[in-house]
Every structure is written in C-alpha cells, then in structure tokens.
Design a protein around this motif. Structure first.
Motif, mmCIF file in Angstrom:
data_model
loop_
_atom_site.group_PDB
_atom_site.id
_atom_site.type_symbol
_atom_site.label_atom_id
_atom_site.label_comp_id
_atom_site.label_asym_id
_atom_site.label_seq_id
_atom_site.Cartn_x
_atom_site.Cartn_y
_atom_site.Cartn_z
ATOM 1 N N GLY A 1 -4.344 -0.188 -1.596
ATOM 2 C CA GLY A 1 -3.637 -0.984 -2.329
ATOM 3 C C GLY A 1 -3.798 -2.465 -2.156
ATOM 4 O O GLY A 1 -4.789 -2.688 -1.386
ATOM 5 N N THR A 2 -3.102 -3.260 -2.463
ATOM 6 C CA THR A 2 -3.582 -4.826 -2.264
ATOM 7 C C THR A 2 -3.694 -5.342 -0.919
ATOM 8 O O THR A 2 -4.811 -6.084 -0.578
ATOM 9 C CB THR A 2 -2.372 -5.726 -3.148
ATOM 10 N N MET A 3 -2.662 -4.720 -0.072
ATOM 11 C CA MET A 3 -2.941 -4.966 1.389
ATOM 12 C C MET A 3 -4.232 -4.444 2.077
ATOM 13 O O MET A 3 -5.061 -4.866 2.771
ATOM 14 C CB MET A 3 -1.706 -4.910 2.379
ATOM 15 N N ASN B 1 -8.630 6.212 -0.266
ATOM 16 C CA ASN B 1 -7.461 5.941 -0.991
ATOM 17 C C ASN B 1 -7.149 7.404 -1.693
ATOM 18 O O ASN B 1 -8.119 8.156 -2.179
ATOM 19 C CB ASN B 1 -7.569 4.956 -2.092
ATOM 20 N N ARG B 2 -5.933 7.718 -1.769
ATOM 21 C CA ARG B 2 -5.255 8.706 -2.330
ATOM 22 C C ARG B 2 -6.008 9.003 -3.875
ATOM 23 O O ARG B 2 -6.380 9.999 -4.208
ATOM 24 C CB ARG B 2 -3.724 8.950 -2.403
ATOM 25 N N THR B 3 -5.701 7.789 -4.657
ATOM 26 C CA THR B 3 -6.344 7.739 -5.978
ATOM 27 C C THR B 3 -7.788 7.208 -5.803
ATOM 28 O O THR B 3 -7.609 5.999 -5.620
ATOM 29 C CB THR B 3 -5.155 7.089 -6.889
ATOM 30 N N ARG C 1 -9.671 3.157 -6.643
ATOM 31 C CA ARG C 1 -8.960 1.976 -6.574
ATOM 32 C C ARG C 1 -9.645 0.975 -6.043
ATOM 33 O O ARG C 1 -10.406 1.306 -5.062
ATOM 34 C CB ARG C 1 -7.641 2.307 -5.469
ATOM 35 N N LEU D 1 -0.359 2.055 4.295
ATOM 36 C CA LEU D 1 0.265 2.807 2.950
ATOM 37 C C LEU D 1 1.588 2.330 2.531
ATOM 38 O O LEU D 1 1.787 1.440 3.308
ATOM 39 C CB LEU D 1 -0.128 4.287 3.393
ATOM 40 N N LEU D 2 1.963 2.732 1.306
ATOM 41 C CA LEU D 2 3.261 2.246 1.097
ATOM 42 C C LEU D 2 4.599 2.482 1.949
ATOM 43 O O LEU D 2 5.027 1.435 2.079
ATOM 44 C CB LEU D 2 3.632 3.385 -0.331
ATOM 45 N N SER E 1 4.436 8.321 3.038
ATOM 46 C CA SER E 1 2.985 8.269 2.586
ATOM 47 C C SER E 1 2.037 8.494 3.759
ATOM 48 O O SER E 1 1.034 9.067 3.648
ATOM 49 C CB SER E 1 2.777 7.214 1.742
ATOM 50 N N ASN F 1 4.560 -0.721 6.618
ATOM 51 C CA ASN F 1 5.956 -1.272 6.968
ATOM 52 C C ASN F 1 6.967 -0.005 7.341
ATOM 53 O O ASN F 1 6.769 1.003 6.479
ATOM 54 C CB ASN F 1 6.521 -2.029 5.669
ATOM 55 N N ALA G 1 2.084 -11.440 6.911
ATOM 56 C CA ALA G 1 1.093 -12.315 6.100
ATOM 57 C C ALA G 1 1.209 -11.548 4.523
ATOM 58 O O ALA G 1 1.614 -10.306 4.621
ATOM 59 C CB ALA G 1 -0.189 -12.183 6.337
HETATM 60 N N1 FVH Z 1 1.405 -6.765 0.097
HETATM 61 C C1 FVH Z 1 2.086 -7.385 0.755
HETATM 62 O O1 FVH Z 1 2.520 -8.607 0.364
HETATM 63 C C2 FVH Z 1 3.020 -6.993 2.057
HETATM 64 C C3 FVH Z 1 2.727 -7.875 3.012
HETATM 65 C C4 FVH Z 1 3.289 -7.284 4.425
HETATM 66 C C5 FVH Z 1 2.984 -6.020 4.696
HETATM 67 N N2 FVH Z 1 3.106 -5.114 3.546
HETATM 68 C C6 FVH Z 1 3.191 -3.646 3.776
HETATM 69 O O2 FVH Z 1 1.898 -3.016 3.688
HETATM 70 C C7 FVH Z 1 1.964 -1.821 2.990
HETATM 71 C C8 FVH Z 1 1.104 -1.703 1.851
HETATM 72 O O3 FVH Z 1 1.277 -2.592 1.038
HETATM 73 P P1 FVH Z 1 0.358 -2.786 -0.437
HETATM 74 O O4 FVH Z 1 0.612 -4.470 -0.890
HETATM 75 O O5 FVH Z 1 -0.923 -2.522 -0.076
HETATM 76 O O6 FVH Z 1 1.160 -1.679 -1.590
HETATM 77 P P2 FVH Z 1 0.495 -1.218 -2.732
HETATM 78 O O7 FVH Z 1 -0.524 -1.986 -3.397
HETATM 79 O O8 FVH Z 1 1.676 -0.814 -3.549
HETATM 80 O O9 FVH Z 1 -0.585 -0.044 -2.340
HETATM 81 C C9 FVH Z 1 0.133 1.322 -1.700
HETATM 82 C C10 FVH Z 1 -0.631 2.066 -1.198
HETATM 83 O O10 FVH Z 1 -0.138 3.431 -0.634
HETATM 84 C C11 FVH Z 1 -0.962 4.620 -1.256
HETATM 85 N N3 FVH Z 1 0.048 5.556 -1.323
HETATM 86 C C12 FVH Z 1 1.461 5.605 -1.655
HETATM 87 N N4 FVH Z 1 2.017 6.672 -1.478
HETATM 88 C C13 FVH Z 1 1.020 7.578 -0.868
HETATM 89 C C14 FVH Z 1 0.925 8.881 -0.750
HETATM 90 N N5 FVH Z 1 2.185 9.725 -0.794
HETATM 91 N N6 FVH Z 1 -0.252 9.283 0.200
HETATM 92 C C15 FVH Z 1 -1.140 8.561 0.240
HETATM 93 N N7 FVH Z 1 -1.288 7.221 -0.226
HETATM 94 C C16 FVH Z 1 -0.251 6.677 -0.684
HETATM 95 C C17 FVH Z 1 -1.232 4.007 -2.717
HETATM 96 O O11 FVH Z 1 -2.426 5.040 -3.071
HETATM 97 P P3 FVH Z 1 -2.554 4.966 -4.528
HETATM 98 O O12 FVH Z 1 -1.124 5.023 -5.218
HETATM 99 O O13 FVH Z 1 -3.519 4.255 -4.870
HETATM 100 O O14 FVH Z 1 -3.035 6.742 -4.813
HETATM 101 C C18 FVH Z 1 -2.060 2.582 -2.118
HETATM 102 O O15 FVH Z 1 -3.302 2.714 -1.533
HETATM 103 C C19 FVH Z 1 3.309 -1.606 2.790
HETATM 104 O O16 FVH Z 1 3.781 -0.738 3.712
HETATM 105 C C20 FVH Z 1 3.955 -2.804 2.735
HETATM 106 O O17 FVH Z 1 5.258 -2.777 2.931
HETATM 107 C C21 FVH Z 1 2.380 -5.516 2.272
#
Ligand code: FVH
Length: 287
Positions: free
Chosen positions: A11-13, A32-34, A37, A64-65, A69, A91, A118
């Motif tokens: 994801g973005t983080m 990454n699951r998808t 990315r 991860l989310l 997840s 988180n 951050a």
């Molecule tokens: N971005 C921010 O500002 C904050 C800063 C502080 C910390 N948070 C926490 O970091 C975690 C990840 O946040 P993120 O910003 O990377 O989130 P997304 O861009 O929405 O990416 C989500 C990733 O999670 C994967 N995912 C979702 N569900 C599943 C699952 N069931 N199995 C495996 N992976 C899963 C998703 O994969 P995909 O949708 O691309 O397949 C992304 O890689 C988060 O805890 C924040 O609270 C960020």
C-alpha cells in the motif's frame, strides 16, 4: 552486506518502507496480495507467495490494512517464520499485538509490534519515528536496519505498549484536528478568512497551549501543586458559551459537546476547583 528484508504489503505505506530499505542498500523482497501494485517501485524482488517472501529474509516487516489482513496474510506462511523476526507495523490495538506475539512465538519467531508515527512521504526523513514493543533482543539486533525507515524508539517488552502509545498519540492528533475543524467552522460562519485565522491566530494559540500539556501530565502523576490556575468550574461556565455561540452561528457542536459534558460532570461531582487532570481521572473511572 546490509540485512536482507522482506516487506509484506505494498500500500502507500508499505511502498514507502520498501523504497527506504532499497535506498539504504538492503536486498528487499516484497509481496502484495494484489500483484502488480506499486509498479514504480524498482530494485526489489517481487515474491509470488507470502511463504516465498518470508523465506527470503531474516527480517519480515508487515504493513497491511488492519489486523484481520495480517492474520489472513501470515497464516499460509506460518511454517516459514521459525528463526526469523516479524515486525508488524500494521495499525492495531494492544490486544491485537499481544495475540500476534503469541502466534509468532508459536512459530519460533521473534516479534516486534510497531506504531508508525509518520505519513508515507516522511519515511526515511528526519521527523519520522516508529514506536516498537516486544522482543528487546530482536529490537537490539535490528535497530540499525529499522533506523533506515525512521527513528526507532523501543517502549517496552509488553508487545501491546507500542500500539497503546500509537493510539494515544493519534487520539491527541484527532483531538487537535477536532478543535481546529470546529474553530474553522465557527469562524467561516462569518466573513473571517480561514487562511488568516489559521496562520495568524489558531496555530500560534495551539502552539502556546501545547506548552501546558507537560504540567497537566505532572499533575496527573504527582497531584496538583497548589491552586489550579484555570479551574474546572470556570472552564465549564465558559464552555457553555462556546456551545451556545456555535448553535447561534449554525455550527453543529457535535465535536466539542462531550468535553462540555465532562467538565459539567466534574463540577457536579465537586471537582470544580481542580484542573484538567480531574477530567483524565473521570475518563479512567468511566472505563
Ligand atoms: N498511510 C498513512 O498515512 C498511515 C500512517 C501511519 C501508519 N498507517 C498504517 O499503515 C498500514 C498500511 O497503510 P497504507 O497507507 O499502506 O494502506 P493502503 O494503501 O490502503 O494499503 C493497504 C494494504 O493492505 C493490503 N491488504 C488489505 N487487506 C488485505 C488482506 N486481507 N490480505 C492481504 N493484504 C491485504 C492491501 O493489499 P491489496 O489491496 O493491494 O491487495 C495493501 O497492500 C495501516 O495499518 C495504516 O493504518 C498508514
């Protein structure tokens, strides 16, 4: 050679974390699951399965989310974790962290739970820090590698302590944003420039008020040192005006009303001559 690392989640983080690791020279495997990315992320090895990604490195960082997840992603690779360190920067709550620590121990892995203080653009920069709790030995072993992401701060061997303090810091942030959002709603109900109000008044005022937080914490820890400078009876009386003026201006006081109720309750319970530490105690009693 720099420690090889694996990042689960792009994801973005997760992408920002992987980028910081590669920039610092760590051989970096990502999953990454998808698939597909973060196409712009270069210099990494993309694993097709979580098991392949975990087996590639001694240090695995999951971002991860949410907790569900993490459970879903890690389960198929459980047998690959023995002898490795899992760092979970997703988180979550203290309960999530403690449960994942037990799971990691059952797989023979060291565990660190982390709270990222951050946004993605800050990763690798000077203002970012990450709270860690869990295995102190794993923290000491990997602190140099983790410092390539952000300043690492170990907060205790109870795995839940990083999540607790992460959520507490986010509570402080959202409280500040709630106040700022309400203030801007109030002033923009008249012809007051939001930009001028924010820059010339709101930010200097909040900055000045931040200075009073250590004294509040000290009162909570050691008891009040003398008469309250801004007692709760006075604050409760003034807060009514804040709520009434909001309604008069057509602004919903929803964000601030709970604070007014707590102040009034403190006064009803005979704490009108105390300071804000009394409200902290009220909240803890409610829990
Ligand atoms: N971005 C921010 O500002 C904050 C800063 C502080 C910390 N948070 C926490 O970091 C975690 C990840 O946040 P993120 O910003 O990377 O989130 P997304 O861009 O929405 O990416 C989500 C990733 O999670 C994967 N995912 C979702 N569900 C599943 C699952 N069931 N199995 C495996 N992976 C899963 C998703 O994969 P995909 O949708 O691309 O397949 C992304 O890689 C988060 O805890 C924040 O609270 C960020």
């Amino acid at each position: 050679m720099k420690t090889p690392v694996t990042v689960l989640g792009l994801g973005t983080m997760g992408t920002a974390l992987a980028r910081a690791f590669t920039a610092a020279g760590h051989p970096t495997t990502v999953w990454n699951r998808t698939p597909g990315r973060a196409p712009g992320l270069t210099g990494v090895t993309r694993a097709n399965t979580v098991a392949d990604a975990v087996s590639a490195s001694p240090l695995i960082v999951a971002c991860l989310l949410d907790d569900a997840s993490v459970q879903e992603a890690l389960a198929p690779a459980a047998t690959e974790f023995a002898g490795r360190t899992l760092v979970n920067l997703t988180n979550g709550t203290p309960a999530h962290a403690r449960r994942t620590a037990v799971w990691a121990a059952q797989q023979g892995a060291d565990y660190l739970d982390g709270g990222i203080m951050a946004v993605p653009a800050m990763i690798g920069g000077p203002a970012a820090f990450i709270l860690y709790s869990g295995s102190e030995a794993a923290f000491e072993q990997h602190a140099a590698t983790l410092s390539d992401l952000a300043r690492p701060q170990f907060v205790g061997t109870d795995p839940g302590l990083a999540a607790l303090q992460d959520l507490a810091l986010l509570s402080g942030m959202y409280g500040m944003f709630s106040g700022a959002v309400h203030a801007l709603a109030l002033t923009s109900s008249e012809k007051v420039s939001p930009t001028a109000f924010a820059e010339q008044l709101l930010v200097p005022w909040l900055t000045a008020m931040l200075g009073s937080i250590p004294a509040l914490a000290k009162d909570l820890e050691h008891g009040a040192d003398g008469e309250a400078g801004s007692n709760l009876a006075m604050q409760s009386a003034g807060f009514v005006n804040l709520l009434d003026a909001s309604r008069d201006q057509g602004v919903d006081p929803a964000l601030l009303a709970p604070m007014g109720e707590l102040l009034a309750r403190a006064v009803r319970e005979g704490r009108g001559d105390e300071d804000l530490a009394a409200v902290v105690r009220l909240l803890r009693t409610a829990a």
